[in-house]
Design an enzyme around this catalytic site. Sequence first.
Site, PDB file in Angstrom:
ATOM      1  N   GLY A   7       6.973   4.664   8.411  1.00 22.76           N
ATOM      2  CA  GLY A   7       6.111   5.819   8.603  1.00 22.76           C
ATOM      3  C   GLY A   7       6.307   6.412   9.980  1.00 22.76           C
ATOM      4  O   GLY A   7       7.376   6.263  10.582  1.00 22.76           O
ATOM      5  N   GLU A  67      10.005   0.836  10.572  1.00 22.51           N
ATOM      6  CA  GLU A  67      11.029   1.869  10.373  1.00 22.51           C
ATOM      7  C   GLU A  67      10.306   3.185  10.563  1.00 22.51           C
ATOM      8  O   GLU A  67       9.496   3.572   9.726  1.00 22.51           O
ATOM      9  CB  GLU A  67      11.647   1.726   8.989  1.00 22.51           C
ATOM     10  CG  GLU A  67      12.989   2.397   8.877  1.00 22.51           C
ATOM     11  CD  GLU A  67      12.875   3.778   8.297  1.00 22.51           C
ATOM     12  OE1 GLU A  67      12.711   4.725   9.103  1.00 22.51           O
ATOM     13  OE2 GLU A  67      12.921   3.910   7.071  1.00 22.51           O
ATOM     14  N   LYS A  75       0.849  -1.201   0.000  1.00 20.10           N
ATOM     15  CA  LYS A  75       0.000   0.000   0.000  1.00 20.10           C
ATOM     16  C   LYS A  75       0.881   1.246   0.000  1.00 20.10           C
ATOM     17  O   LYS A  75       1.556   1.552   0.985  1.00 20.10           O
ATOM     18  CB  LYS A  75      -0.916   0.053   1.211  1.00 20.10           C
ATOM     19  CG  LYS A  75      -1.905   1.226   1.101  1.00 20.10           C
ATOM     20  CD  LYS A  75      -2.615   1.547   2.398  1.00 20.10           C
ATOM     21  CE  LYS A  75      -1.880   2.549   3.259  1.00 20.10           C
ATOM     22  NZ  LYS A  75      -1.752   3.897   2.694  1.00 20.10           N
ATOM     23  N   CYS A 116      13.213  10.507   7.219  1.00 22.55           N
ATOM     24  CA  CYS A 116      13.118  10.012   8.587  1.00 22.55           C
ATOM     25  C   CYS A 116      14.453  10.102   9.311  1.00 22.55           C
ATOM     26  O   CYS A 116      14.502  10.300  10.511  1.00 22.55           O
ATOM     27  CB  CYS A 116      12.593   8.580   8.592  1.00 22.55           C
ATOM     28  SG  CYS A 116      13.422   7.560   7.382  1.00 22.55           S
ATOM     29  N   GLU A 128       3.862   7.254  15.679  1.00 20.48           N
ATOM     30  CA  GLU A 128       2.490   7.187  16.162  1.00 20.48           C
ATOM     31  C   GLU A 128       1.746   5.993  15.545  1.00 20.48           C
ATOM     32  O   GLU A 128       1.194   5.141  16.247  1.00 20.48           O
ATOM     33  CB  GLU A 128       1.822   8.509  15.768  1.00 20.48           C
ATOM     34  CG  GLU A 128       0.526   8.808  16.436  1.00 20.48           C
ATOM     35  CD  GLU A 128      -0.090  10.072  15.827  1.00 20.48           C
ATOM     36  OE1 GLU A 128       0.642  10.838  15.151  1.00 20.48           O
ATOM     37  OE2 GLU A 128      -1.296  10.266  16.001  1.00 20.48           O
ATOM     38  N   GLU A 175       9.812  15.109  16.103  1.00 19.82           N
ATOM     39  CA  GLU A 175      10.132  15.084  14.675  1.00 19.82           C
ATOM     40  C   GLU A 175       9.232  16.075  13.939  1.00 19.82           C
ATOM     41  O   GLU A 175       8.015  16.015  14.044  1.00 19.82           O
ATOM     42  CB  GLU A 175       9.904  13.668  14.123  1.00 19.82           C
ATOM     43  CG  GLU A 175      10.309  13.541  12.677  1.00 19.82           C
ATOM     44  CD  GLU A 175      10.141  12.124  12.146  1.00 19.82           C
ATOM     45  OE1 GLU A 175       9.135  11.489  12.493  1.00 19.82           O
ATOM     46  OE2 GLU A 175      11.018  11.680  11.385  1.00 19.82           O
TER      47      GLU A 175
END
Lengths: 540, 340
Positions: free
Chosen positions: A286, A313, A234, A347, A289, A451
């Site tokens: 992603g 990750e 996805k 990231c 959270e 972040e």
Amino acid sequence: MTDQRVAIKAAELSSPGIAIPGRQGAAPPAEGGWDYSPAPERAKVTIAPRYELFIKGKFVAPKSKKYFASINPANEDVLCELAEAGKEDVDAAVRAAKAAGPKWAALEPKERAKFLFRIARRIQERARELAVLETMDGGKPITESRDIDIPLAAQHFFYHAGWCDKLEYAFPGISNSGTGVSPVRSRKSRTRGTPVPPSPIGVCGQIIPWNFPLLMAAWKLAPALACGNTCVLKPAETTSLTALRLAEILQEIELPPGVVNIVTGAGATGQHIVNHPQVRKIAFTGSTEVGKLILKACATSGASGGDKKLTLELGGKSPNIIFEDASIDQAIEGIVQGIYFNQGHVCCAGSRLFVAESILDEVIEKLTHRMKSLRLGEPLDKNTDIGAINSKAQLATIHRYLEVGEREGARKIVPSENGEAAPPALPSKGYWCRPCLFTDVQPSHVIAREEIFGPVLAVMSFRTPEEAITRANNTPYGLAAGVWTDKGAKMFEIARKLKAGVIWCNTFNKFDPASPFGGYKESGFGREGGVQGLRAYLNL
Amino acid sequence: MPTVDSVMLDFRAAQFTKRSIKSASKLEGLRLAMSMIDLTTLEGKDSPQKVRGLCRKAVRPHEEELEPAVPSVAAVCVYPALVKVAKEELAGSSVKVASVATGFPSGQFSLDVRLADVRAAVADGADEIDMVINRGAFLAGRYEQVAREIREVKEACALSPSPFGRGIKGEGMHGQESANALTPDPSPRGRGARAHLKIILETGELETYDNIRRAADLAIEAASSVPGAAGLKDGEVFVKTSTGKVTPAATMASTLILLEAVRDHYRRTGVRIGVKPAGGIRQAKQALHYLVMVKETLGEEWLTPRLFRFGASALANDLLRQIVKQTTGHYTASYDFSEA
């Protein structure tokens, strides 16, 4: 006769028809201001008005009957409509993957390798189209999609094509005693007997982010396929177009139907994949959270008995540490590359800068000077360094952090607004954020802890190496770190003490398929790339 | 002592080559690059005739009329023996005469001989002196010696022309009678004026980036610390990569190190030192890459022949070819342009 000729020649010479070069040359061009003219990438790509789901080798309309719009963040134009995969659609995709599994896993490894190799070649052949599409869909500068995203994606498939027939050597089998127990179990039983090769896991559910759309698809698909798994992928809802182009490529190279299924949609679609009982492994890249939610779901997901494999990750707040003995001009490049690459949507971005106090002023001055040469604007222009922010929602998040930063007392510097002349205006439409930095940042500030995922740098200073290490490690994250020093021993000592999955020394944001990538703590677990990245896709 | 890390330096140098210079900015850049050339001939077989031809080319690179006109180059660069010829041929034009000196290209001569070489070139009318540093002393770690020699050469550039300035034996030192026979003593410069100095580091022999940076800092520092040089003008001193006689000559990376050294000097003192890459820059496209690098490293104030030069010869005709293409829309054959 002779005289006449001479006379004619003289007349010719003095006539305006023949110019005699003068002794005086032309002046040099006027001084002041040499700028780059627009250099738009002119390759045209066709985008269909609507894209369906890629299930069992075909594009099929969603049973959910729902579609959503995909937007170009640089001008807010609607690019096309994408199908939203509902529960039934995900189920169809998983069943297709499950059905294709046994044959794909039984295929001779060298034949599997050929498929991966063909995907890589086809990505290379269609590189320009993919780069333009990536830039239109996600807002990143064309130079980055052209020189980094697409070549690295191809590289990942090439690299993993090489692993297909070497898995047995990479993971020497634990033997079974020939009791008829399935190989999976017997590898765990550690009894003597015939060595058993590592086996694929089955159906892998892969959910990827919007910052490197095609590249993340490659990171996920290549190792899974090399190990003999089948996939349901996805892509992120804002950046699905290159993944759908990849689906076309999979058709072109005649990958067996069902081996890779691509379903578009937002969080709910991802949830269906995570909760599906037939999915044996989840790979997610992603936010932390969402990562936590997935971890919880996998632990409790009833139908699969909490036995789902998982790699995550997630986010980061990576430190970039500049010692006073570093090559400062080169460190400046590393800082810029670390935080302003891809609008800071990385990231592992070096978003916390720690500078030795003795060189703090020099570094800020040089960094500010350097940032003035960053060109923000039309992502399809080949001279653009900073493109559009990926989505309206992300821009709002960044703005929220900018406000918090100022409210907490940090000093914001926007170098492009710092000169004598007014800064070039931002485009009237689209989502834009000028690259900036905060000085006078305290470790307790929100902008130093959370972040931001945007072109925002938090600058702090330190006095001793111990202080630098303590501060660098004082974070819930542990994805990456940078160390800048001219001393080899110091480099290795600091690197050993930093809690981060990737540590770059005197460089930053360098990626290679052979090098494992992944984090500590809330940055997730599991590794992608290298021989280590294969482990997540095999029963060992 | 600033150090240079090769990984990110090479990375940055390569980034400049990715800028896409099109249409108006391309033509402007090509014209700018043309105006920054030190059109050079440095061969044993150089003759007064060849130098005269070079001077004509320097003043008027293109024979045909073009709108806007092709600018003259910045200077011609010749051996000291041919300075007089060049000076005479360029009289009345904006093109400067640069002369290599100090026992170019090796510099393996006694300091007296090297200084006499400089004085003779200055006396003959050279506007600019391209000196070589003592690489032997540098690589042996005798930095103070290298600096002292640079200071002495800088002082020699300041000598106003006089018969004493002609060097060891005066008349005929450089052999070619034609050079001396043309004009008695044109006294081309006023008293107190000084020839500009370009300091060649010969980066190809220094080999490491740290050495190049150290040599650049040393050269800038030495030239700035000559007594009476407190009022050093912008562009009075250049650092230059190479003689063109050693491989590798100029590279983007080695030139970037020079630009960074110049940038640091400017931050400290406010004085603008010039930079000249030389050797190996043959194509218009390369020249544009260098301009991008100067613009993004030092800023647009350095984009002038007073502060940035290309040491080149073949480059002129490739720039010309591209300028004609940009102006008229047609490519031309190499034989459409005169030999430099």
